[in-house]
Design a protein around this motif. Structure first.
Motif, short mmCIF file in Angstrom:
data_model
loop_
_atom_site.label_atom_id
_atom_site.label_comp_id
_atom_site.label_asym_id
_atom_site.label_seq_id
_atom_site.Cartn_x
_atom_site.Cartn_y
_atom_site.Cartn_z
N SER A 172 0.83 -1.21 0.00
CA SER A 172 0.00 0.00 0.00
C SER A 172 0.86 1.25 0.00
O SER A 172 0.55 2.23 -0.68
CB SER A 172 -0.93 0.02 1.21
OG SER A 172 -1.87 -1.02 1.12
N ILE A 212 2.20 1.64 -3.57
CA ILE A 212 1.15 2.06 -4.51
C ILE A 212 0.75 3.51 -4.27
O ILE A 212 0.48 4.25 -5.22
CB ILE A 212 -0.05 1.10 -4.43
CG1 ILE A 212 0.35 -0.24 -5.04
CG2 ILE A 212 -1.28 1.68 -5.14
CD1 ILE A 212 -0.66 -1.34 -4.89
N ASP A 222 0.53 6.07 -7.28
CA ASP A 222 -0.89 6.18 -7.62
C ASP A 222 -1.12 7.41 -8.49
O ASP A 222 -0.49 8.44 -8.30
CB ASP A 222 -1.72 6.27 -6.34
CG ASP A 222 -3.19 6.06 -6.59
OD1 ASP A 222 -3.53 5.42 -7.60
OD2 ASP A 222 -3.99 6.54 -5.77
#
Length: 116
Positions: A15, A18, A22
């Protein structure tokens, strides 16, 4: 929301990674900057659908996250050049296998469409 996630130290590693890449343009910018330093105008020409605002925003976020180095030359008109940092190159290297997986997925989708 994404920028807050990129600064959160209580995320799992995937996470956290990302959150840094993103967005619509960051992986494309990483890919372009792998080949060497680029001026903003060069990047904009290579990504025709990106607006000046979005390019600037993405590059600033990438600089804040330590992926990109911004060098301003003291000339008239000012010359700015962006390049990957060592941390950015490291990210680019680990994204290689993910890119390979993505291409295999696209091939599977194409095959499935052809079969139906």
């Amino acid at each position: 929301m994404t920028r807050l996630r990129a600064q959160d130290t209580n995320l799992c590693g995937v996470s956290a990674a990302i959150a840094v890449i993103d967005g619509k343009w960051k992986t494309w910018l990483l890919w372009l900057l792998e080949s060497g330093p680029h001026r903003p105008g060069e990047l904009r020409r290579k990504i025709p659908r990106i607006s000046e605002k979005m390019l600037t925003q993405a590059l600033r976020e990438m600089e804040t996250d330590g992926l990109v180095h911004r060098e301003v030359h003291d000339v008239v008109p000012p010359k700015t050049v962006y390049s990957l940092t060592e941390f950015g190159r490291e990210l680019s290297d680990v994204l290689g296998p993910l890119s390979d997986w993505g291409h295999r997925r696209l091939d599977r989708l194409t095959e499935a469409r052809s079969a139906s």
